[in-house]
Design a protein around this motif. Structure first.
Motif, mmCIF file in Angstrom:
data_model
loop_
_atom_site.group_PDB
_atom_site.id
_atom_site.type_symbol
_atom_site.label_atom_id
_atom_site.label_comp_id
_atom_site.label_asym_id
_atom_site.label_seq_id
_atom_site.Cartn_x
_atom_site.Cartn_y
_atom_site.Cartn_z
ATOM 1 N N THR A 167 41.782 19.491 41.783
ATOM 2 C CA THR A 167 40.848 18.261 40.842
ATOM 3 C C THR A 167 40.667 19.980 39.474
ATOM 4 N N ALA A 168 40.643 21.649 39.619
ATOM 5 C CA ALA A 168 40.320 22.345 39.121
ATOM 6 C C ALA A 168 41.029 23.264 38.969
ATOM 7 N N PRO A 169 42.217 23.004 38.031
ATOM 8 C CA PRO A 169 43.067 24.267 37.586
ATOM 9 C C PRO A 169 42.862 24.748 36.638
ATOM 10 N N LYS A 170 43.166 26.432 36.865
ATOM 11 C CA LYS A 170 42.727 27.592 35.896
ATOM 12 C C LYS A 170 43.639 27.648 35.356
ATOM 13 N N THR A 171 43.295 27.431 33.247
ATOM 14 C CA THR A 171 43.746 27.487 32.763
ATOM 15 C C THR A 171 43.246 28.302 31.774
ATOM 16 N N GLY A 172 42.948 29.426 32.361
ATOM 17 C CA GLY A 172 42.542 30.449 31.386
ATOM 18 C C GLY A 172 43.338 30.713 30.255
ATOM 19 N N CYS A 173 44.729 30.694 30.657
ATOM 20 C CA CYS A 173 45.842 32.037 30.230
ATOM 21 C C CYS A 173 45.989 31.156 29.082
ATOM 22 N N LEU A 174 45.682 30.127 28.806
ATOM 23 C CA LEU A 174 45.884 29.031 27.161
ATOM 24 C C LEU A 174 45.193 29.868 26.426
ATOM 25 N N SER A 175 44.214 30.360 26.342
ATOM 26 C CA SER A 175 43.184 31.010 25.457
ATOM 27 C C SER A 175 44.044 32.148 24.632
ATOM 28 N N SER A 176 44.950 33.218 24.586
ATOM 29 C CA SER A 176 45.805 33.737 24.684
ATOM 30 C C SER A 176 47.578 33.630 24.561
ATOM 31 N N LEU A 177 47.875 32.613 24.482
ATOM 32 C CA LEU A 177 48.799 32.574 23.779
ATOM 33 C C LEU A 177 48.729 32.170 22.573
ATOM 34 N N ALA A 178 49.876 33.158 21.651
ATOM 35 C CA ALA A 178 50.734 33.243 20.362
ATOM 36 C C ALA A 178 51.834 32.243 20.072
ATOM 37 N N PRO A 179 51.988 32.207 18.380
ATOM 38 C CA PRO A 179 53.284 31.271 18.406
ATOM 39 C C PRO A 179 53.805 32.584 18.445
ATOM 40 N N PRO A 180 54.723 31.563 17.801
ATOM 41 C CA PRO A 180 56.438 32.198 18.252
ATOM 42 C C PRO A 180 56.972 33.351 16.771
ATOM 43 N N LYS A 181 57.095 34.127 16.875
ATOM 44 C CA LYS A 181 57.657 35.004 15.456
ATOM 45 C C LYS A 181 59.208 34.459 14.869
ATOM 46 N N PHE A 182 59.098 33.917 13.691
ATOM 47 C CA PHE A 182 60.395 33.001 13.529
ATOM 48 C C PHE A 182 61.155 33.440 12.943
ATOM 49 N N GLU A 183 62.651 33.597 13.076
ATOM 50 C CA GLU A 183 63.017 34.248 12.132
ATOM 51 C C GLU A 183 63.426 34.260 10.415
ATOM 52 N N THR A 184 63.372 35.271 10.247
ATOM 53 C CA THR A 184 63.870 35.255 8.489
ATOM 54 C C THR A 184 64.685 36.317 7.943
ATOM 55 N N GLY A 185 65.189 35.029 7.173
ATOM 56 C CA GLY A 185 66.769 36.340 7.010
ATOM 57 C C GLY A 185 66.894 36.063 5.349
ATOM 58 N N PRO A 186 67.505 36.717 5.281
ATOM 59 C CA PRO A 186 67.717 37.966 3.651
ATOM 60 C C PRO A 186 67.462 36.497 2.681
#
Length: 538
Positions: free
Chosen positions: A519-538
């Motif tokens: 009834t109380a899973p630990k979800t603190g890790c969510l706050s540190s997640l960052a978006p992926p770095k998208f590839e950008t071509g020439p």
């Protein structure tokens, strides 16, 4: 149509979303041939209640079901995580509605807990698909730490790779490999597709399979029988992708002995069908496109990506592109045809390689289809796509539980609502469900009882996990199922595709903590997640 009863009074549902989380979806199919893995029973810890012996080491018959210890189930290739597992088979009636039904066997593997003193309530893993074999997914579960304090039980769902009978149909896999060189949604492709399905059905029926008995109602009963045959008073469930569909049916039909349930990549039985897959695709695509727009470098290089994607779908549907690609391990060049339907279906899987997607779409828009063509063909021609999926189980579920309860008009409306600019020919074939209606006509199994579409109402503690980029089972399915699960925690893990346990350390930590305190899973890790770095071509 889903049959929904008036909701009873319940406590508020916890909904936990990380900052900037995008909504999305996802569904995975796997399968592969290799050397069977074997382990001797009786090498683990964890007593079987009432016997003093480890779970899975004692033969037991309860009603029409019986468990027999023995060698570990076959797998396409050796799985190191099964070394030391306690194994055997569960024997059950093929069709419980028939008094003289023949018996079938399901492979069982129990991976011992890593802890010296494991908790008494194990976790049972429900695989994806429909048609994947749970035993083959042991590495995913154990790599994620699911056996830290508890034994983890894997049973091949009826018809899957390590069951007997096996309802795989390599001829369908072979056709899917050839179909990358065909126009995806052409009438001629449909005829060949349906003929492959017909051949599969005739082969399985001729071998004696009662194809009407491969469905969620029978499978839920199989797991209920497994728990009692193993002498387990109480256990936990973790289902991924299609396994969430089965878990929700299992919770409704056999709630006894369920301590807690985790569902990851959620597929609600009450919404199963084409409209849901279109909605999920929209959620997942939008989540990825927004993440690119929020990243200055990606937005500058690929502005207005949704419009580019919509235009490509329309243009390719009007004038498909044909190219050839070379794949690893395949010396012969492979012909690939990309039309609008193929691009949409590629995209539902491409959210698993999200950083590449903007660049791949840009390359396609500038006359370079090879990257997308290589990924599209590679998924169909890889060894993992051949001989592993139990198509007999998949059609048994789709054709008895989905198709009878969604009209063609409802399916088209779902597509039109999600993607109003798409051509009719694209909207006629929902993502992941191409030609399903004519397939089900030749599969010819009776409709499941209307109650199969009922929502699950339960106070069993439930963790509803979704990925922000999930384009196969949209993240909105989490809050949807939680409306009638009074002790549900809803978590969307941002920037992740379908089945977050497979890709996110944070999701794994949340899941493991859930079984400690449901009834109380630990979800603190969510706050540190960052978006992926998208590839950008020439």
């Amino acid at each position: 149509m889903a049959l929904d009863r008036a909701p009873r009074r319940r406590r508020p549902v916890r909904r936990l979303h990380a900052r900037s989380a995008a909504v999305a979806t996802g569904v995975l199919l796997t399968g592969l041939l290799a050397t069977p893995a074997h382990a001797q029973p009786g090498t683990g810890t964890g007593p079987s209640p009432g016997t003093g012996a480890p779970i899975g080491t004692v033969a037991r018959t309860v009603g029409d079901a019986s468990f027999e210890p023995g060698p570990c189930p076959k797998t396409p290739e050796p799985i190191a995580e099964l070394k030391g597992a306690r194994c055997g088979t569960l024997t059950v009636p093929e069709n419980r509605t028939e008094p003289d039904s023949r018996k079938i066997t399901l492979g069982v593997a129990i991976v011992p807990a890593a802890a010296d003193k494991p908790k008494p309530d194990p976790i049972v893993w429900l695989a994806g698909g429909p048609g994947d074999d749970a035993v083959g997914e042991a590495k995913m579960a154990i790599d994620g730490g699911l056996n830290r304090d508890r034994d983890v039980i894997f049973m091949s769902q009826r018809g899957t790779y390590s069951a007997d009978p096996v309802l795989t149909c390599p001829n369908i896999d072979e056709f899917n490999a050839r179909a990358v060189g065909l126009v995806y949604d052409a009438p001629s492709t449909e005829r060949l597709h349906v003929e492959a399905t017909r051949t599969c059905r005739e082969k399985l029926a001729a071998a004696g399979a009662d194809l009407s008995a491969y469905n969620d109602i029978e499978s839920a009963a199989d797991y209920a029988d497994l728990r009692t045959a193993l002498g387990i008073k109480q256990w936990n469930v973790y289902g991924i992708s299609y396994g969430t569909h089965l878990a929700l049916v299992y919770m409704r039909l056999h709630p006894q002995g369920l301590r807690s349930v985790g569902i990851d990549g959620i597929l609600p039985p009450s919404k199963g069908g084409s409209a849901m897959t279109w909605s999920s695709a929209r959620q997942g695509f939008d989540g990825l496109f927004k993440a690119c727009a929020d990243q200055p470098a990606c937005n500058r290089r690929y502005p207005n990506l949704p419009a580019t994607f919509d235009r490509l779908v329309r243009d390719l549907e009007a004038k498909p592109v044909t190219t050839t690609v070379t794949l690893p391990g395949n010396p012969k060049p492979v012909k690939v045809v990309l039309d609008g339907g193929a691009l949409v279906n590629w995209m539902t899987s491409a959210t698993h390689v999200a950083p590449q997607v903007p660049r791949a779409l840009d390359e396609l828009a500038h006359g370079k289809p090879q990257r997308i063509a290589r990924q599209w063909a590679g998924g169909k021609l890889s060894p993992q796509a051949h001989g592993r999926v139990a198509h007999g189980l998949a059609y048994g579920i789709f054709c008895s539980e989905w198709i009878p309860y969604e009209s063609q008009a409802e399916a088209l409306k779902g597509g039109r609502d999600a993607f109003p600019s798409f051509p009719h020919s694209v909207l006629a074939q929902a993502p992941q469900l191409t030609f399903l209606r004519p397939d089900c006509k030749v599969w010819n199994v009776p409709a499941a009882p209307p109650s199969i579409r009922d929502v699950t109402r339960s106070d069993i503690p439930t963790l509803a996990l979704s990925g922000g980029f999930d384009s196969q089972t949209g993240a909105a399915n989490g809050p949807y199922v939680a409306r009638t699960l009074s002790r549900a925690t809803v978590v969307t893990v941002p920037y992740e595709p379908h089945v977050v346990f497979a890709t996110s350390k944070c999701a794994q930590a949340i899941a493991v903590s859930f079984f400690d305190t449901p009834t109380a899973p630990k979800t603190g890790c969510l706050s540190s997640l960052a978006p992926p770095k998208f590839e950008t071509g020439p």
